[in-house]
Design a protein around this motif. Structure first.
Motif, mmCIF file in Angstrom:
data_model
loop_
_atom_site.group_PDB
_atom_site.id
_atom_site.type_symbol
_atom_site.label_atom_id
_atom_site.label_comp_id
_atom_site.label_asym_id
_atom_site.label_seq_id
_atom_site.Cartn_x
_atom_site.Cartn_y
_atom_site.Cartn_z
ATOM 1 N N UNK A 57 8.539 15.394 -0.685
ATOM 2 C CA UNK A 57 7.205 14.871 -0.335
ATOM 3 C C UNK A 57 7.116 13.379 -0.671
ATOM 4 N N UNK A 58 6.355 12.657 0.146
ATOM 5 C CA UNK A 58 6.073 11.247 -0.147
ATOM 6 C C UNK A 58 4.566 11.055 -0.190
ATOM 7 N N UNK A 59 4.114 10.080 -1.024
ATOM 8 C CA UNK A 59 4.902 9.183 -1.872
ATOM 9 C C UNK A 59 5.613 9.915 -3.002
ATOM 10 N N UNK A 60 6.741 9.341 -3.434
ATOM 11 C CA UNK A 60 7.511 9.945 -4.511
ATOM 12 C C UNK A 60 6.787 9.841 -5.852
ATOM 13 N N UNK A 61 6.066 8.706 -6.022
ATOM 14 C CA UNK A 61 5.481 8.375 -7.333
ATOM 15 C C UNK A 61 3.977 8.186 -7.207
ATOM 16 N N UNK A 62 3.225 8.705 -8.170
ATOM 17 C CA UNK A 62 1.783 8.540 -8.236
ATOM 18 C C UNK A 62 1.121 8.869 -6.897
ATOM 19 N N UNK A 63 1.311 10.094 -6.389
ATOM 20 C CA UNK A 63 0.751 10.430 -5.075
ATOM 21 C C UNK A 63 -0.770 10.373 -5.027
ATOM 22 N N UNK A 64 -1.443 10.514 -6.171
ATOM 23 C CA UNK A 64 -2.910 10.448 -6.179
ATOM 24 C C UNK A 64 -3.434 9.016 -6.163
ATOM 25 N N UNK A 65 -2.554 8.031 -6.345
ATOM 26 C CA UNK A 65 -2.987 6.637 -6.332
ATOM 27 C C UNK A 65 -3.778 6.205 -7.541
ATOM 28 N N UNK A 66 -3.588 6.870 -8.685
ATOM 29 C CA UNK A 66 -4.341 6.530 -9.899
ATOM 30 C C UNK A 66 -4.026 5.120 -10.373
ATOM 31 N N UNK A 67 -2.762 4.711 -10.211
ATOM 32 C CA UNK A 67 -2.378 3.370 -10.702
ATOM 33 C C UNK A 67 -3.009 2.276 -9.837
ATOM 34 N N UNK A 68 -3.173 2.541 -8.549
ATOM 35 C CA UNK A 68 -3.822 1.564 -7.679
ATOM 36 C C UNK A 68 -5.264 1.321 -8.093
ATOM 37 N N UNK A 69 -5.906 2.351 -8.572
ATOM 38 C CA UNK A 69 -7.309 2.210 -8.986
ATOM 39 C C UNK A 69 -7.444 1.516 -10.321
ATOM 40 N N UNK A 70 -6.349 1.464 -11.087
ATOM 41 C CA UNK A 70 -6.380 0.755 -12.365
ATOM 42 C C UNK A 70 -7.208 1.462 -13.413
#
Length: 261
Positions: free
Chosen positions: A248-261
């Motif tokens: 499955x992709x994305x491989x890393x942080x699929x929920x996008x938590x890091x993008x939200x900071x």
């Protein structure tokens, strides 16, 4: 303002100029006049808030712009980036870029700021499965082929390529852009063939180490029978058949938590 990849700028410019003919528009290449420092990472907002007092960085949403000043330099600030991290891209006059860089590095000492290069950006983008123009997609493939069809709005009137995209939508695809996790510690070459029990299944678009995951990753265009998650495949790496598994992709942080900071 249109921001392109640096590799494709000279290809896109005549295309844009051609399509501007006969319209109330003109195209000017201002690349040489603009510097483009990019601040990415979990502390990027904190850093810029310490440096730029007259911009609302807390309220700035992803894909949005604002402006502020570093000393006398006016900075256009975009909450964008291709690393999968909270980040900001800055647009500044090229002749004022050196002083801005110095200010960033000076303020950044307290935040652990370090310069990074294109290869670091690429491997982070691979972990997030961000398709790159000229690598994962080109003029021979459409947004449907790389999972970007959610950005196509057919109900918003005519646009260049609309009829061609409608045909692709109605006909369907015979291939898909997918993620692969590779055995071993060597990335595959770009355009390396992907095999399924000796049968040609597709080609690799990009492969590198996924340092956040401790695995070797790749993206590939594969024919539909071979795209299901868990499908076992093989790629020749350095003359040795290497096992690869569709993931499955994305491989890393699929929920996008890091993008939200």
């Amino acid at each position: 303002m249109l921001v392109t990849g640096s590799v494709n700028r000279l290809k896109m410019l005549p295309w844009l100029q051609h399509h501007a003919q006969g319209r109330k528009a003109y195209v000017t290449d201002i690349t040489a006049a603009i510097a483009f420092p990019t601040i990415q990472g979990p502390r990027s907002r904190e850093l810029l808030k310490a440096l730029i007092a007259d911009a609302d960085l807390d309220g700035l949403k992803r894909w949005s712009f604002t402006s502020g000043h570093v000393g006398e330099t006016r900075v256009l600030i975009s909450r964008t980036g291709v690393t999968g991290e909270l980040g900001f891209e800055l647009f500044v006059p090229a002749d004022e870029a050196a002083s801005l860089w110095d200010a960033l590095m000076r303020t950044g000492r307290d935040f652990g700021l370090k310069p990074y290069g294109v290869l670091a950006m690429f491997t982070l983008g691979l972990e997030k499965a961000y398709p790159a123009h000229g690598i994962d997609m080109d003029e021979s493939r459409t947004p449907f082929h790389v999972g970007l069809d959610r950005w196509i709005k057919f109900d918003k009137g005519d646009f260049v390529g609309r009829e061609a995209l409608l045909k692709v939508r109605d006909k369907g695809l015979d291939e898909q852009w997918v993620g692969l996790i590779l055995d071993g510690d060597k990335p595959a070459a770009t355009d390396a063939k992907v095999l399924a029990d000796g049968e040609d299944a597709g080609i690799v678009t990009y492969s590198d180490h996924g340092y956040s995951l401790g695995k070797v990753l790749a993206t590939a265009h594969l024919r539909l029978p071979f795209t299901a998650v868990g499908t076992e495949l093989s790629i020749d790496i350095g003359g040795k058949p290497t096992r690869a598994v569709a993931a499955p992709i994305p491989f890393f942080d699929p929920e996008g938590a890091r993008l939200r900071g």
